[in-house]
Motif scaffolding. Structure first.
Motif, PDB file in Angstrom:
ATOM      1  N   LEU A   7       5.205  12.299 -11.904  1.00  0.00           N
ATOM      2  CA  LEU A   7       6.318  11.378 -11.653  1.00  0.00           C
ATOM      3  C   LEU A   7       6.167  10.681 -10.312  1.00  0.00           C
ATOM      4  N   ASN A   8       5.647  11.393  -9.312  1.00  0.00           N
ATOM      5  CA  ASN A   8       5.408  10.745  -8.020  1.00  0.00           C
ATOM      6  C   ASN A   8       4.424   9.586  -8.169  1.00  0.00           C
ATOM      7  N   LEU A   9       3.361   9.793  -8.948  1.00  0.00           N
ATOM      8  CA  LEU A   9       2.385   8.724  -9.161  1.00  0.00           C
ATOM      9  C   LEU A   9       3.011   7.571  -9.936  1.00  0.00           C
ATOM     10  N   ASP A  27       8.669  23.318   0.238  1.00  0.00           N
ATOM     11  CA  ASP A  27       9.773  22.668  -0.471  1.00  0.00           C
ATOM     12  C   ASP A  27       9.319  21.338  -1.053  1.00  0.00           C
ATOM     13  N   VAL A  28       9.683  21.083  -2.303  1.00  0.00           N
ATOM     14  CA  VAL A  28       9.323  19.810  -2.930  1.00  0.00           C
ATOM     15  C   VAL A  28       9.944  18.639  -2.176  1.00  0.00           C
ATOM     16  N   GLN A  29      11.146  18.817  -1.643  1.00  0.00           N
ATOM     17  CA  GLN A  29      11.799  17.769  -0.856  1.00  0.00           C
ATOM     18  C   GLN A  29      11.404  17.944   0.619  1.00  0.00           C
ATOM     19  N   THR A  30      10.107  17.864   0.875  1.00  0.00           N
ATOM     20  CA  THR A  30       9.599  18.155   2.216  1.00  0.00           C
ATOM     21  C   THR A  30       9.593  16.950   3.142  1.00  0.00           C
ATOM     22  N   SER A  83       0.444  23.170 -12.334  1.00  0.00           N
ATOM     23  CA  SER A  83       1.613  24.000 -12.080  1.00  0.00           C
ATOM     24  C   SER A  83       2.730  23.748 -13.081  1.00  0.00           C
ATOM     25  N   LEU A  84       3.516  24.781 -13.335  1.00  0.00           N
ATOM     26  CA  LEU A  84       4.765  24.615 -14.060  1.00  0.00           C
ATOM     27  C   LEU A  84       5.645  23.639 -13.293  1.00  0.00           C
ATOM     28  N   SER A  85       6.154  22.618 -13.967  1.00  0.00           N
ATOM     29  CA  SER A  85       7.003  21.589 -13.349  1.00  0.00           C
ATOM     30  C   SER A  85       6.275  20.870 -12.222  1.00  0.00           C
ATOM     31  N   ALA A  86       5.045  20.461 -12.470  1.00  0.00           N
ATOM     32  CA  ALA A  86       4.266  19.716 -11.473  1.00  0.00           C
ATOM     33  C   ALA A  86       4.990  18.418 -11.114  1.00  0.00           C
ATOM     34  N   ASP A  87       5.041  18.125  -9.823  1.00  0.00           N
ATOM     35  CA  ASP A  87       5.741  16.925  -9.364  1.00  0.00           C
ATOM     36  C   ASP A  87       4.832  15.710  -9.235  1.00  0.00           C
ATOM     37  N   VAL A  89       0.881  -1.169   0.000  1.00  0.00           N
ATOM     38  CA  VAL A  89       0.000   0.000   0.000  1.00  0.00           C
ATOM     39  C   VAL A  89       0.915   1.214   0.000  1.00  0.00           C
ATOM     40  N   VAL A  90       0.780   2.058  -1.018  1.00  0.00           N
ATOM     41  CA  VAL A  90       1.728   3.155  -1.228  1.00  0.00           C
ATOM     42  C   VAL A  90       0.958   4.467  -1.355  1.00  0.00           C
ATOM     43  N   LEU A  91       1.260   5.409  -0.479  1.00  0.00           N
ATOM     44  CA  LEU A  91       0.705   6.750  -0.599  1.00  0.00           C
ATOM     45  C   LEU A  91       1.636   7.598  -1.457  1.00  0.00           C
ATOM     46  N   THR A  92       1.045   8.551  -2.170  1.00  0.00           N
ATOM     47  CA  THR A  92       1.831   9.548  -2.877  1.00  0.00           C
ATOM     48  C   THR A  92       1.027  10.835  -2.954  1.00  0.00           C
ATOM     49  N   GLY A  93       1.687  11.891  -3.332  1.00  0.00           N
ATOM     50  CA  GLY A  93       1.043  13.194  -3.441  1.00  0.00           C
ATOM     51  C   GLY A  93       1.974  14.131  -4.169  1.00  0.00           C
ATOM     52  N   SER A  94       1.785  15.422  -3.968  1.00  0.00           N
ATOM     53  CA  SER A  94       2.657  16.394  -4.615  1.00  0.00           C
ATOM     54  C   SER A  94       2.654  17.690  -3.831  1.00  0.00           C
TER      55      SER A  94
END
Length: 348
Positions: free
Chosen positions: A149-151, A189-192, A142-146, A131-136
């Motif tokens: 790739l996270n999904l 921060d994207v690396q939060t 957004s420009l350069s939406a993360d 079971v894997v959570l992901t988000g952004s």
């Protein structure tokens, strides 16, 4: 194909075998990953505006990782996530696995409370399957939406047989965290996301997965906890400690019917003397009190500056205040006494 070992004997790397397609079911709950802004550079946006099928369709190559299906379980900002949705998610995941409808689950989730949802599922889901959570951190527009790739990376983990028996995980920004250890550390921060002390479970980048370790605490099939039927879990309040903290908030919490109090204490879970007295009164009134810490890393130990045995307090060990609340709610729902609650904080 798969690879193991390499230059680092402790690392494992796996890439999806195109001949074996596992089934990954994606449960959408809203959040920033499904957010929509007025422009691609706007800092303001509406979370949970894009439906899960649109999110899935925006990610190329998912069909090369697994047979992917989607379901709109909820559509909320993660600050509006609550115990009813936690219980519903856990029960839905168990239902999908029991029906052999999925080999792995991905949950798209807002980042603000993903660690709490993840930890609840880590304690209550009854399956060894991933079971894997992901988000952004950036909305879908957004420009350069993360998010895309996270999904993609989350699906690759959920589809990987090596991901089994690792509990609930969070795959984000190429990192793979245990739901027990992970916490959000920056507002923007994207690396939060970090896992203080414990470190990463591994990494997941463009479908290439490396595992560094397995969780050592009890979870999923080895957990005594269940989600239960969808109804309110016992009330537990978190009180933030600070210099000059008043005991009034403790007494207010008790008067409003709380069953448990988690203190986000200073240093090693400490609070001012008058608050200690009020917390002792709360224990005498039947309220479970857990000492956690606001500092973000390290253990809260028994009996260091306070006599926890005499006061009837529980210490959180390594859990931060928000995860201490999750575990205490489940302990109360399962009618554990004070000694068993303390053992749970050491075991989970």
């Amino acid at each position: 194909m798969s690879c193991r070992g390499g230059p680092d004997a402790w690392a494992r790397c796996s890439v999806r075998d195109e001949k074996i397609m596992t089934r990954v079911h994606i449960l959408g709950t809203g959040g920033t990953i499904a957010g929509q802004g007025a422009t691609d550079t706007s800092s303001s946006y509406r979370p949970g505006s894009v439906m899960i099928q649109q999110v899935i369709d925006s990610v190329p190559g998912l069909d090369q990782l697994a047979e992917v299906t989607g379901e709109q379980f909820a559509q909320v900002s993660s600050q509006d996530m609550n115990e009813l949705l936690w219980q519903g998610l856990a029960n839905r995941i168990d239902e999908l696995f029991e029906a052999e409808a999925a080999d792995g689950i991905v949950i798209t989730h807002g980042t603000d409370t993903a660690e709490e949802t993840g930890y609840f599922l880590h304690l209550t889901v009854k399956s060894s399957r991933p079971v894997v959570l992901t988000g952004s951190m950036r909305p879908a527009t957004s420009l350069s939406a993360d998010g895309p790739l996270n999904l993609y990376n989350a699906v690759s983990v959920a589809a990987d047989l090596e991901a089994r028996n690792r509990g609930v995980m969070l795959a984000i920004n190429d990192d793979l965290h245990s739901a027990r250890d992970v916490t959000k550390s920056s507002t923007t921060d994207v690396q939060t996301f970090i896992s203080p002390g414990a470190g990463l479970l591994g990494t997941a980048r463009l479908g290439r997965i490396r595992y560094y370790r397995r969780p050592v605490r009890r979870h999923t099939l080895n957990s005594i906890f269940t989600a239960g039927n969808e109804g309110r879990l016992p009330r537990v309040d978190v009180l933030y400690a600070h210099a000059g903290m008043s005991p009034d908030l403790v007494r207010a919490s008790v008067s409003l019917g709380t069953r448990g109090i988690v203190v986000a204490g200073v240093g090693n879970g400490n609070v001012p003397g008058p608050v200690v007295h009020a917390l002792r009164e709360a224990v005498e009134a039947g309220v479970r009190v857990v000492r956690s810490a606001r500092v973000g890393n390290g253990d809260v130990e028994r009996g260091v500056e306070l006599d926890d045995d005499a006061l009837g307090f529980v210490v959180s060990d390594q859990l931060n205040p928000q995860k201490s609340r999750v575990l205490l709610q489940l302990c109360l729902a399962h009618h554990l006494d004070s000694s068993a609650v303390q053992n749970a904080f050491y075991q989970y």
